[in-house]
Write a protein that holds these residues in place. Structure first.
Motif, PDB file in Angstrom:
ATOM      1  N   ASN A  32      11.826   8.994 107.265  1.00  0.00           N
ATOM      2  CA  ASN A  32      12.103   9.582 105.953  1.00  0.00           C
ATOM      3  C   ASN A  32      11.930  11.089 106.098  1.00  0.00           C
ATOM      4  O   ASN A  32      10.806  11.579 106.183  1.00  0.00           O
ATOM      5  CB  ASN A  32      11.130   9.042 104.900  1.00  0.00           C
ATOM      6  CG  ASN A  32      11.364   9.657 103.526  1.00  0.00           C
ATOM      7  OD1 ASN A  32      12.180  10.558 103.354  1.00  0.00           O
ATOM      8  ND2 ASN A  32      10.631   9.173 102.531  1.00  0.00           N
ATOM      9  N   PRO A  33      13.021  11.855 106.151  1.00  0.00           N
ATOM     10  CA  PRO A  33      12.903  13.290 106.424  1.00  0.00           C
ATOM     11  C   PRO A  33      12.144  14.073 105.357  1.00  0.00           C
ATOM     12  O   PRO A  33      11.682  15.183 105.626  1.00  0.00           O
ATOM     13  CB  PRO A  33      14.365  13.754 106.515  1.00  0.00           C
ATOM     14  CG  PRO A  33      15.149  12.724 105.779  1.00  0.00           C
ATOM     15  CD  PRO A  33      14.428  11.432 105.979  1.00  0.00           C
ATOM     16  N   LEU A  34      11.996  13.490 104.167  1.00  0.00           N
ATOM     17  CA  LEU A  34      11.262  14.180 103.105  1.00  0.00           C
ATOM     18  C   LEU A  34       9.771  13.890 103.154  1.00  0.00           C
ATOM     19  O   LEU A  34       8.993  14.513 102.418  1.00  0.00           O
ATOM     20  CB  LEU A  34      11.803  13.772 101.728  1.00  0.00           C
ATOM     21  CG  LEU A  34      13.268  14.128 101.457  1.00  0.00           C
ATOM     22  CD1 LEU A  34      13.651  13.707 100.042  1.00  0.00           C
ATOM     23  CD2 LEU A  34      13.513  15.609 101.651  1.00  0.00           C
ATOM     24  N   ALA A  35       9.374  12.981 104.031  1.00  0.00           N
ATOM     25  CA  ALA A  35       7.965  12.602 104.095  1.00  0.00           C
ATOM     26  C   ALA A  35       7.548  12.321 105.532  1.00  0.00           C
ATOM     27  O   ALA A  35       7.345  11.161 105.918  1.00  0.00           O
ATOM     28  CB  ALA A  35       7.699  11.386 103.204  1.00  0.00           C
ATOM     29  N   PRO A  36       7.423  13.353 106.369  1.00  0.00           N
ATOM     30  CA  PRO A  36       6.942  13.132 107.735  1.00  0.00           C
ATOM     31  C   PRO A  36       5.607  12.406 107.731  1.00  0.00           C
ATOM     32  O   PRO A  36       4.734  12.692 106.911  1.00  0.00           O
ATOM     33  CB  PRO A  36       6.795  14.555 108.284  1.00  0.00           C
ATOM     34  CG  PRO A  36       7.740  15.377 107.461  1.00  0.00           C
ATOM     35  CD  PRO A  36       7.697  14.771 106.087  1.00  0.00           C
ATOM     36  N   ARG A  37       5.465  11.461 108.645  1.00  0.00           N
ATOM     37  CA  ARG A  37       4.268  10.624 108.684  1.00  0.00           C
ATOM     38  C   ARG A  37       3.581  10.772 110.042  1.00  0.00           C
ATOM     39  O   ARG A  37       4.214  10.656 111.085  1.00  0.00           O
ATOM     40  CB  ARG A  37       4.658   9.170 108.437  1.00  0.00           C
ATOM     41  CG  ARG A  37       3.509   8.202 108.267  1.00  0.00           C
ATOM     42  CD  ARG A  37       4.024   6.855 107.753  1.00  0.00           C
ATOM     43  NE  ARG A  37       5.105   6.332 108.561  1.00  0.00           N
ATOM     44  CZ  ARG A  37       4.939   5.676 109.716  1.00  0.00           C
ATOM     45  NH1 ARG A  37       3.707   5.488 110.190  1.00  0.00           N
ATOM     46  NH2 ARG A  37       5.967   5.212 110.396  1.00  0.00           N
ATOM     47  N   ALA A  85      20.894  25.422  97.563  1.00  0.00           N
ATOM     48  CA  ALA A  85      19.762  25.073  98.419  1.00  0.00           C
ATOM     49  C   ALA A  85      18.444  25.312  97.705  1.00  0.00           C
ATOM     50  O   ALA A  85      18.272  26.324  97.011  1.00  0.00           O
ATOM     51  CB  ALA A  85      19.810  25.891  99.709  1.00  0.00           C
ATOM     52  N   ALA A  86      17.506  24.368  97.870  1.00  0.00           N
ATOM     53  CA  ALA A  86      16.227  24.470  97.165  1.00  0.00           C
ATOM     54  C   ALA A  86      15.173  23.633  97.869  1.00  0.00           C
ATOM     55  O   ALA A  86      15.485  22.705  98.627  1.00  0.00           O
ATOM     56  CB  ALA A  86      16.382  23.996  95.717  1.00  0.00           C
ATOM     57  N   VAL A  87      13.922  23.960  97.616  1.00  0.00           N
ATOM     58  CA  VAL A  87      12.811  23.155  98.115  1.00  0.00           C
ATOM     59  C   VAL A  87      12.792  21.830  97.369  1.00  0.00           C
ATOM     60  O   VAL A  87      12.773  21.804  96.132  1.00  0.00           O
ATOM     61  CB  VAL A  87      11.464  23.887  97.933  1.00  0.00           C
ATOM     62  CG1 VAL A  87      10.304  22.976  98.330  1.00  0.00           C
ATOM     63  CG2 VAL A  87      11.431  25.171  98.761  1.00  0.00           C
ATOM     64  N   VAL A  88      12.820  20.723  98.117  1.00  0.00           N
ATOM     65  CA  VAL A  88      12.840  19.401  97.493  1.00  0.00           C
ATOM     66  C   VAL A  88      11.577  18.605  97.789  1.00  0.00           C
ATOM     67  O   VAL A  88      11.364  17.541  97.202  1.00  0.00           O
ATOM     68  CB  VAL A  88      14.078  18.596  97.933  1.00  0.00           C
ATOM     69  CG1 VAL A  88      15.351  19.244  97.392  1.00  0.00           C
ATOM     70  CG2 VAL A  88      14.135  18.453  99.452  1.00  0.00           C
ATOM     71  N   ALA A  89      10.740  19.105  98.715  1.00  0.00           N
ATOM     72  CA  ALA A  89       9.485  18.401  99.025  1.00  0.00           C
ATOM     73  C   ALA A  89       8.516  19.374  99.686  1.00  0.00           C
ATOM     74  O   ALA A  89       8.928  20.332 100.351  1.00  0.00           O
ATOM     75  CB  ALA A  89       9.740  17.207  99.945  1.00  0.00           C
ATOM     76  N   GLU A  90       7.230  19.110  99.489  1.00  0.00           N
ATOM     77  CA  GLU A  90       6.172  19.870 100.154  1.00  0.00           C
ATOM     78  C   GLU A  90       5.132  18.877 100.685  1.00  0.00           C
ATOM     79  O   GLU A  90       4.020  18.777 100.185  1.00  0.00           O
ATOM     80  CB  GLU A  90       5.518  20.862  99.192  1.00  0.00           C
ATOM     81  CG  GLU A  90       6.434  22.014  98.793  1.00  0.00           C
ATOM     82  CD  GLU A  90       5.726  23.024  97.909  1.00  0.00           C
ATOM     83  OE1 GLU A  90       4.848  22.622  97.102  1.00  0.00           O
ATOM     84  OE2 GLU A  90       6.027  24.223  98.014  1.00  0.00           O
ATOM     85  N   PRO A  91       5.507  18.125 101.707  1.00  0.00           N
ATOM     86  CA  PRO A  91       4.597  17.098 102.218  1.00  0.00           C
ATOM     87  C   PRO A  91       3.324  17.686 102.820  1.00  0.00           C
ATOM     88  O   PRO A  91       3.364  18.672 103.562  1.00  0.00           O
ATOM     89  CB  PRO A  91       5.428  16.385 103.289  1.00  0.00           C
ATOM     90  CG  PRO A  91       6.488  17.369 103.668  1.00  0.00           C
ATOM     91  CD  PRO A  91       6.788  18.154 102.454  1.00  0.00           C
TER      92      PRO A  91
END
Length: 475
Positions: free
Chosen positions: A279-284, A221-227
Motif C-alpha cells: 500500500n504506497p500510502l501506508a509503508p509498513r 498535486a497534493a499531500v495525500v498521506a503523512e505516515p
C-alpha cells in the motif's frame, strides 16, 4: 548532504574534527605521511577511462552552489545544483552538451523525473515558493519548503508549474509508480537540532509526506498521506561527542523503493529499515537495524537486483568532514552490507560486512560514503558509488562477507591548507557509462573497461531515478 540550517551545525563539527586530525598527525612524527594526489590531480585505476568533463557554468559555478543528485531520461541527464538544475544531452556520452539551465535556488535540489515532469526538493527555509526566493528563518510561519514540479516536455524550456509544501521541507524524495498516469512522491526530511524547529516543523518528526501526482493534472498535486514510520520514536541517539555520536532518528534522510518487489529501504538517521510498500500510502515496517558502534548517520540505501541484500551508507560527519584516514579507520563511515533473510513479514536484515575505500585521503578532503547505484551485471552485485573527495568507486559485493574493489577515479584536494567540500556527490551507471556530478568540478563521464562489467553494456534503461530501483529483467 546536510543543507541550509543543518549545514551550519555540521560545519562547526567538521572544524572541530579537522583540528583533532591535525593534532593527531603532529603528535605522531615517526609515522610517515601518505603521498596524496596534488591539488586537482586526477588519479584512477587502469580500468577506468575519464572520457569527458563539463565544468559548472554560471551562475552555478561558485563554491556555495554545490552540484547534487542526477536523474536520467532517454538521452538526457538532469543534474541538481544548489542554484537549480542543469540539463545535459548525453546522447554521445563522450561529448555531452548543456541543453539548458533552470535557475531555482534552494538546497539541496534533489531531482527526479517521471514522464514530462521533473521534481525538485527544497530543504532550506525560503520566503516564498518561487524560483527567485531568498532565505528566511524557519521560525517565520510564512516560510516555505517542499517540492517543486516542472514540465520538461521541452527540455530546452522547462516550465515551473506547481509547488507542494511539506513539513520540515524536502531533503530528498523518492518516486513510486502508482499505476497509469499516477506517481507518488515520498518526501524525506529530518530535524537535526532545535535550530530546525519552526511552526510547521516540530518534534517528534517521525513521518514522511506522500504526494500524489496525476500526470494528466499535475497542478493538482497534493499531500495525500503523512505516515508515521517510527511510532516508538526511533533511535534516541547516544549523545556521545562527535564523531562517535549516533544520530537521533527524527525522520529519514533517504528512501530507496523497489516497486517491482513492493519493498523499500529507509536510511533514517539512527536506523536502517526495511519497509513493505504494497500500500504506497501506508509503508509498513518489516525490520529495523542499528549499529551504534560504527554507524553515525544512516544516509542512503541500495538493493541488489534480487532484493536479498541492502547496502546502507553512513554519512559520518554530515558531508563536511575528512573521514577517510587512519584516524577514523575502516569501519566508521563505511558501507554496511546486509542480507535479507527469510520471507514475507519474517524477513530480517542480517549484517555481513563493512566496505570502505582503502585509499587514505588528505585531512583537507571531505570524504564520505555517498550516492551510487548498481551496475547491471546479471548474476553479480556490482555497484558504483560516490565518496565526495574520495572519488568514484566501483566495487563488488556478490559475496556479502567479502566485498572487493574493481576500480576507482578521484581528484586531489581543492586546497592543501583548507578543508573544503568537493568531489563526487552522485556517481551513477546509466546505459554503458558512469556519470558523476562533482560538487565543484561539474559533470564527469567515466568508462569502465573491465571485462567483469561487459554484460552491463547490453542493459539499457529509458528512465532512471536511482532511488526507485527496477529489475534488469524488464529491460
Amino acid at each position: 548532504m546536510a543543507s541550509g540550517r543543518r549545514r551550519k551545525v555540521w560545519a562547526a563539527l567538521a572544524t572541530t574534527v579537522a583540528a583533532a586530525f591535525t593534532s593527531l598527525a603532529l603528535a605522531s612524527p615517526t609515522t610517515a605521511a601518505p603521498a596524496f594526489p596534488g591539488v586537482d590531480e586526477v588519479v584512477k585505476s587502469d580500468n577506468v577511462d575519464h572520457v569527458a568533463n563539463i565544468p559548472k557554468q554560471a551562475p552555478f559555478d561558485t563554491l556555495a552552489n554545490l552540484n547534487s543528485d542526477i536523474a536520467f531520461q532517454g538521452k538526457y541527464a538532469f543534474a541538481g545544483n544548489y542554484g537549480g538544475v542543469t540539463i545535459y544531452d548525453i546522447g554521445d556520452p563522450r561529448k555531452p552538451k548543456i541543453v539548458s539551465q533552470v535557475v531555482c535556488p534552494g538546497s539541496q535540489n534533489d531531482v527526479s523525473v517521471a514522464g514530462d515532469l521533473l521534481f525538485l526538493s527544497t530543504d532550506s527555509s525560503r520566503n516564498n515558493d518561487s524560483c527567485s526566493s531568498t532565505t528566511q528563518p524557519v521560525t517565520v510561519k510564512e516560510s516555505w519548503e517542499g517540492i517543486k514540479i516542472f514540465d520538461i516536455s521541452d527540455v530546452r524550456n522547462p516550465r515551473y508549474i506547481k509547488s507542494v509544501e511539506n513539513k520540515c521541507g524536502s531533503h530528498t524524495h523518492t518516486i513510486v509508480p502508482g499505476g497509469k498516469d499516477t506517481t507518488y512522491v515520498y518526501v524525506s526530511s529530518y530535524l537535526i537540532d532545535q535550530n530546525s524547529v519552526g511552526p510547521d516543523c516540530q518534534y517528534p518528526h517521525d513521518k514522511i509526506s506522500v504526494i500524489k501526482v496525476d500526470h494528466k493534472k499535475p497542478t493538482d498535486a497534493a499531500v495525500v498521506a503523512e505516515p508515521v514510520l517510527f511510532p516508538d520514536g526511533g533511535n534516541p541517539g547516544d549523545g556521545l561527542p562527535y564523531p562517535e555520536i549516533t544520530r537521533q532518528t527524527t525522520g529519514c534522510h533517504d528512501l530507496t523503493a523497489y516497486p517491482d518487489k513492493k519493498i523499500m529501504a529507509g536510511a533514517c538517521m539512527g536506523d536502517g529499515v526495511l519497509f513493505d510498500i504494497t500500500n504506497p500510502l501506508a509503508p509498513r515496517t518489516i525490520d529495523v537495524v542499528r549499529d551504534d558502534e560504527n554507524f553515525s548517520f544512516w544516509h542512503s540505501a541500495t538493493f541488489n537486483n534480487k532484493a536479498n541484500k541492502i547496502v546502507f551508507t553512513d554519512e559520518l560527519g554530515g558531508g563536511g568532514t575528512a573521514t577517510c584516514n587512519d584516524t577514523i579507520g575502516s569501519q566508521k563511515g563505511a558501507n554496511g552490507i546486509y542480507d535479507i533473510v527469510g520471507k514475507g513479514d519474517k524477513r530480517k536484515l542480517v549484517f555481513r560486512s563493512y566496505y570502505k575505500i582503502d585509499r587514505d585521503q588528505a585531512d583537507t578532503e571531505v570524504c564520505v560514503a555517498h550516492n551510487g547505484n548498481l551496475i547491471p551485471v546479471p548474476g553479480k552485485d556490482i555497484m558504483v558509488q560516490a565518496w565526495y573527495q574520495g572519488g568514484v568507486q566501483v566495487w563488488d559485493f556478490t559475496d556479502s562477507r567479502h566485498p572487493k574493489t574493481i576500480g576507482f577515479f578521484e581528484r586531489g584536494p581543492l586546497s592543501n591548507t583548507q578543508l573544503q567540500t568537493a568531489g563526487s556527490w552522485s556517481a551513477y551507471y546509466y546505459n554503458g557509462y558512469i556519470f558523476s556530478n562533482d560538487i565543484q568540478k561539474g559533470l564527469d563521464v567515466l568508462d569502465v573497461t573491465d571485462k567483469r562489467l561487459a554484460p552491463a553494456k547490453r542493459v539499457h534503461f529509458d528512465e532512471l531515478n536511482v532511488q526507485s530501483q527496477h529489475s534488469y529483467g524488464r529491460h
